[in-house]
Design a protein around this motif. Structure first.
Motif, PDB file in Angstrom:
ATOM      1  N   ARG A   1       0.780  -1.185  -0.237  1.00  0.00           N
ATOM      2  CA  ARG A   1      -0.066  -0.134   0.011  1.00  0.00           C
ATOM      3  C   ARG A   1       0.922   1.274   0.062  1.00  0.00           C
ATOM      4  O   ARG A   1       0.625   2.233  -0.664  1.00  0.00           O
ATOM      5  N   GLU A   2       1.941   1.172   0.853  1.00  0.00           N
ATOM      6  CA  GLU A   2       2.684   2.298   0.757  1.00  0.00           C
ATOM      7  C   GLU A   2       3.507   2.782  -0.642  1.00  0.00           C
ATOM      8  O   GLU A   2       3.695   3.891  -0.934  1.00  0.00           O
ATOM      9  N   MET A   3       3.906   1.597  -1.360  1.00  0.00           N
ATOM     10  CA  MET A   3       4.409   1.841  -2.803  1.00  0.00           C
ATOM     11  C   MET A   3       3.285   2.401  -3.660  1.00  0.00           C
ATOM     12  O   MET A   3       3.428   3.452  -4.559  1.00  0.00           O
ATOM     13  N   GLU A   4       1.964   1.947  -3.338  1.00  0.00           N
ATOM     14  CA  GLU A   4       0.935   2.478  -4.326  1.00  0.00           C
ATOM     15  C   GLU A   4       0.794   3.943  -3.914  1.00  0.00           C
ATOM     16  O   GLU A   4       0.671   4.760  -4.848  1.00  0.00           O
ATOM     17  N   ILE A   5       0.708   4.162  -2.632  1.00  0.00           N
ATOM     18  CA  ILE A   5       0.247   5.659  -2.416  1.00  0.00           C
ATOM     19  C   ILE A   5       1.613   6.659  -2.918  1.00  0.00           C
ATOM     20  O   ILE A   5       1.261   7.600  -3.278  1.00  0.00           O
ATOM     21  N   LYS A   6       2.768   6.200  -2.776  1.00  0.00           N
ATOM     22  CA  LYS A   6       3.773   6.778  -3.187  1.00  0.00           C
ATOM     23  C   LYS A   6       3.841   7.162  -4.823  1.00  0.00           C
ATOM     24  O   LYS A   6       4.020   8.231  -5.406  1.00  0.00           O
ATOM     25  N   ALA A   7       3.597   5.983  -5.460  1.00  0.00           N
ATOM     26  CA  ALA A   7       3.409   6.187  -6.952  1.00  0.00           C
ATOM     27  C   ALA A   7       2.122   7.062  -7.377  1.00  0.00           C
ATOM     28  O   ALA A   7       2.244   7.999  -8.223  1.00  0.00           O
ATOM     29  N   PHE A   8       1.111   7.119  -6.508  1.00  0.00           N
ATOM     30  CA  PHE A   8       0.033   7.750  -6.577  1.00  0.00           C
ATOM     31  C   PHE A   8       0.048   9.232  -6.447  1.00  0.00           C
ATOM     32  O   PHE A   8      -0.104   9.982  -7.501  1.00  0.00           O
ATOM     33  N   ASP A   9       0.883   9.628  -5.482  1.00  0.00           N
ATOM     34  CA  ASP A   9       1.192  10.956  -5.107  1.00  0.00           C
ATOM     35  C   ASP A   9       2.221  11.495  -6.189  1.00  0.00           C
ATOM     36  O   ASP A   9       2.158  12.646  -6.536  1.00  0.00           O
ATOM     37  N   GLN A  10       3.004  10.814  -6.517  1.00  0.00           N
ATOM     38  CA  GLN A  10       4.019  11.267  -7.583  1.00  0.00           C
ATOM     39  C   GLN A  10       3.489  11.248  -8.787  1.00  0.00           C
ATOM     40  O   GLN A  10       4.007  12.313  -9.805  1.00  0.00           O
ATOM     41  N   SER A  11       2.258  10.688  -9.175  1.00  0.00           N
ATOM     42  CA  SER A  11       1.780  10.838 -10.451  1.00  0.00           C
ATOM     43  C   SER A  11       0.958  12.307 -10.680  1.00  0.00           C
ATOM     44  O   SER A  11       0.701  12.867 -11.793  1.00  0.00           O
ATOM     45  N   LYS A  12       0.638  13.070  -9.619  1.00  0.00           N
ATOM     46  CA  LYS A  12      -0.184  14.041  -9.447  1.00  0.00           C
ATOM     47  C   LYS A  12      -1.228  14.478 -10.132  1.00  0.00           C
ATOM     48  O   LYS A  12      -1.734  15.265 -10.595  1.00  0.00           O
ATOM     49  N   ALA A  13      -1.635  13.161 -10.650  1.00  0.00           N
ATOM     50  CA  ALA A  13      -3.049  12.932 -11.602  1.00  0.00           C
ATOM     51  C   ALA A  13      -4.144  12.774 -10.774  1.00  0.00           C
ATOM     52  O   ALA A  13      -5.520  12.929 -11.229  1.00  0.00           O
ATOM     53  N   GLY A  14      -4.273  12.354  -9.477  1.00  0.00           N
ATOM     54  CA  GLY A  14      -5.407  12.357  -8.481  1.00  0.00           C
ATOM     55  C   GLY A  14      -6.111  10.914  -9.067  1.00  0.00           C
ATOM     56  O   GLY A  14      -5.542  10.204  -9.780  1.00  0.00           O
ATOM     57  N   VAL A  15      -7.315  11.089  -8.277  1.00  0.00           N
ATOM     58  CA  VAL A  15      -8.177   9.605  -8.515  1.00  0.00           C
ATOM     59  C   VAL A  15      -8.569   9.526  -9.942  1.00  0.00           C
ATOM     60  O   VAL A  15      -8.695   8.609 -10.471  1.00  0.00           O
ATOM     61  N   LYS A  16      -8.906  10.898 -10.420  1.00  0.00           N
ATOM     62  CA  LYS A  16      -9.512  10.939 -11.949  1.00  0.00           C
ATOM     63  C   LYS A  16      -8.481  10.481 -12.833  1.00  0.00           C
ATOM     64  O   LYS A  16      -8.587   9.695 -13.849  1.00  0.00           O
ATOM     65  N   GLY A  17      -7.060  10.296 -12.370  1.00  0.00           N
ATOM     66  CA  GLY A  17      -5.993  10.119 -13.496  1.00  0.00           C
ATOM     67  C   GLY A  17      -6.126   8.339 -13.380  1.00  0.00           C
ATOM     68  O   GLY A  17      -5.680   7.898 -14.377  1.00  0.00           O
TER      69      GLY A  17
END
Length: 354
Positions: A10-26
């Motif tokens: 989960r921590e890896m998922e969160i880090k990748a999600f945050d770095q994308s700066k795309a949000g949930v819509k991304g």
């Protein structure tokens, strides 16, 4: 047995999600068909009640009419008395009520909804300019709030946060695609706030200007939420149960629905009403009224819809962060002793890491 959560994954998922700066819509734009594990909530979080479905009290509570208050009689003395009584009853029992005929034109309401939708549906590279987890900024776009932890399931939503809206210069920091719509809407909110300040004061048996003198509605900020279409809405939430920490929240929701209020231990759907505003008492209001007005838990469930949900929350609070607030002395007596300690709002906000 509850599934074992792999927090390192989960921590890896969160880090990748945050770095994308795309949000949930991304995620939606990328064609996701299964929820990432970081968004999956335990089943008990999604329950409608701890009572069995055949319980008589459950059906009785669900059949209650959610409070709707018409402000069109604000300037009429007889109608105003009725409005004050309705507010006193609703704020003391539900902690929530719908406001209709509140004075904000429908065109302004629909305009701000379109503007916020337009921001959230900008191309990813455009929105990324505002993506930040620095919650001290006047404007930021984010998906997880400041108190988010790797052990906490994420909510399925993106947020554009606009702060310090009592300062006209702050509007210049808002994305141009929705700036004027927000400005017009906040002008309308100011009018509703002045009415409610008087009516809530009178509902407490105080002079109509009492709450205004405490400065408890002087600061204004907005959280403009976008809930993208979810591939597995039954596994996640749009908003985990919480109370609002300030004095008063005015919420505008669209026709999609999903908001629920906890009333008598049962989650009650708040029916969308075109053009209506929802008012709810915050924690600080509960404190200063010594519990006469209730700050109640609410949440957002996701519906299997064909369109995203928009909601716009305007938080009204004090602009004096170092002023101590406690139960109003005029409300206290030998039969109504203080049940809350005095609170300095700056310290109280740290609970939410704001």
């Amino acid at each position: 047995m509850a599934p074992v959560v792999d927090y390192s994954q989960r921590e890896m998922e969160i880090k990748a999600f945050d770095q994308s700066k795309a949000g949930v819509k991304g995620l939606v734009d990328a064609g996701v068909t299964k929820l990432p594990t970081m968004f999956i909530h335990p089943p008990e979080n999604l329950l409608g009640s701890s009572l069995p479905e055949d319980d008589e009290r459950l059906h009785k509570v669900r059949s209650l009419r959610f409070p709707v208050i018409d402000l069109s009689g604000f300037d009429c003395s007889e109608s105003r008395k009725e409005i004050v009584e309705e507010i006193k009853k609703s704020a003391g029992s539900w902690g929530f009520f719908q406001l209709v005929d509140h004075g904000i034109p429908l065109g302004v309401i629909e305009g701000v909804q379109r503007g916020i939708r337009a921001f959230h549906e900008l191309p990813q590279e455009e929105k990324a300019k505002w993506y930040s987890r620095d919650f001290a900024q006047k404007v930021n776009f984010f998906s997880f709030h400041g108190d988010f932890k790797v052990t906490t399931p994420a909510d399925w939503r993106d947020t554009l946060s606009c702060k310090v809206l009592e300062d006209p210069a702050s509007f210049e920091a808002i994305p141009q695609i929705c700036r004027e719509e927000v400005r017009r809407y906040m002008k309308g909110i100011d009018g509703v706030m002045r009415k409610l300040s008087e009516l809530l004061s009178e509902a407490l048996g105080l002079g109509s200007d009492y709450l205004a003198t405490t400065r408890c509605f002087n600061a204004r900020s907005m959280a403009c939420h976008y809930f993208p279409i979810c591939p597995e809405p039954h596994l996640t939430m749009g908003g985990t149960k919480h109370t609002d920490l300030g004095f008063l929240t005015l919420l505008l929701q669209d026709s999609v629905g999903g908001l629920q209020v906890l009333h008598q231990d049962v989650w009650i759907d708040v029916p969308p009403v075109k053009g209506a505003l929802l008012a709810n008492m915050g924690d600080m209001m509960q404190i200063i009224t010594n519990g006469e007005f209730k700050s109640v838990e609410h949440r957002v469930l996701l519906r299997p819809t064909v369109q995203p949900r928009i909601s716009i929350a305007c938080f009204l609070s004090t602009d004096d962060l170092d002023r101590p607030y406690g139960p109003i002395k005029e409300l206290l007596s030998d039969d109504n002793r203080p049940i809350f300690d005095r609170v300095i709002f700056r310290e109280y906000m740290k609970k939410y890491k704001l």
